[in-house]
Design a protein around this motif. Structure first.
Motif, PDB file in Angstrom:
ATOM      1  N   LYS A   3       0.840  -1.209   0.000  1.00 47.88           N
ATOM      2  CA  LYS A   3       0.000   0.000   0.000  1.00 47.88           C
ATOM      3  C   LYS A   3       0.869   1.251   0.000  1.00 47.88           C
ATOM      4  O   LYS A   3       0.582   2.219  -0.710  1.00 47.88           O
ATOM      5  CB  LYS A   3      -0.937  -0.002   1.206  1.00 47.88           C
ATOM      6  N   GLU A  44       2.434   1.719  -3.411  1.00 46.95           N
ATOM      7  CA  GLU A  44       1.470   2.261  -4.366  1.00 46.95           C
ATOM      8  C   GLU A  44       1.247   3.755  -4.127  1.00 46.95           C
ATOM      9  O   GLU A  44       1.230   4.556  -5.061  1.00 46.95           O
ATOM     10  CB  GLU A  44       0.139   1.514  -4.247  1.00 46.95           C
ATOM     11  N   GLU A  45       1.134   4.137  -2.871  1.00 45.56           N
ATOM     12  CA  GLU A  45       0.880   5.541  -2.543  1.00 45.56           C
ATOM     13  C   GLU A  45       2.054   6.458  -2.878  1.00 45.56           C
ATOM     14  O   GLU A  45       1.863   7.577  -3.366  1.00 45.56           O
ATOM     15  CB  GLU A  45       0.552   5.671  -1.058  1.00 45.56           C
TER      16      GLU A  45
END
Length: 190
Positions: free
Chosen positions: A106, A109-110
């Protein structure tokens, strides 16, 4: 001045090799950073030599530290690994590894990569501390506390401020080699 090694590594050939070739060398590769997170969180409460000696077991058990594959592991995988003598057979740590893989992805991705996220904590610089004796090395810092709090907020487990500081040392964000250590002046590439 005679060059020496940091005193913590003198107990075994594995320690010396790790110290001379890896510890304190900046890491920017996401898969290598994930490996270090897995190993540092597994080490919590144990000696680092235990983890070094089980590193190949971890490599096999956790798909060569591929966070995508680890994130897809199941309860059945956990049950299998709890009896695998090649790793630390601690259910909560094994579950944390899978959980942390998901949190790691996560963040990747961020921020575009975990490396970009991680190195922003030090403004992409190596923090070179003045270390004259092993007693000068802190166990925790304001920055490791900030990093640990942010990881926890993002869902990570088994990565408190002390473990995060060890991670920062291992991955070269912090240079805590003794001033006269042979490994102090490794090349730093941003």
């Amino acid at each position: 001045m005679e060059k020496v090694r940091c005193s913590w590594c003198l107990g075994s050939p594995e320690y010396i090799h790790y110290h001379d070739t890896e510890w304190g060398v900046p890491v920017y590769d996401d898969q290598k950073l994930f490996e270090c997170i897995v190993l540092e969180s597994a080490q919590a409460g144990l000696s680092w030599i235990t983890i070094l000696r089980k590193r190949e077991g971890y490599r096999a058990a956790f798909y060569n530290f591929d966070p995508v594959k680890v994130a897809d592991m199941t309860k059945e995988d956990v049950d299998r690994l709890v009896v695998d003598e090649s790793i630390v057979r601690h259910r909560a740590k094994i579950e944390a590894t899978i959980n942390n893989a998901n949190a790691f992805l996560k963040i990747s991705e961020e921020f575009g990569s975990f490396s970009d996220y991680y190195w922003a904590f030090s403004d992409r610089k190596v923090i070179s501390n003045t270390i004259n004796t092993h007693e000068d090395v802190p166990a925790v810092t304001e920055l490791s506390t900030k990093f640990a709090k942010d990881l926890k907020k993002r869902g990570f487990k088994f990565l408190g401020a002390t473990t995060c500081y060890a991670f920062m040392q291992a991955t070269g964000m912090v240079n805590d080699h003794l001033q006269d250590c042979i490994a102090r002046e490794k090349p730093y590439v941003a």
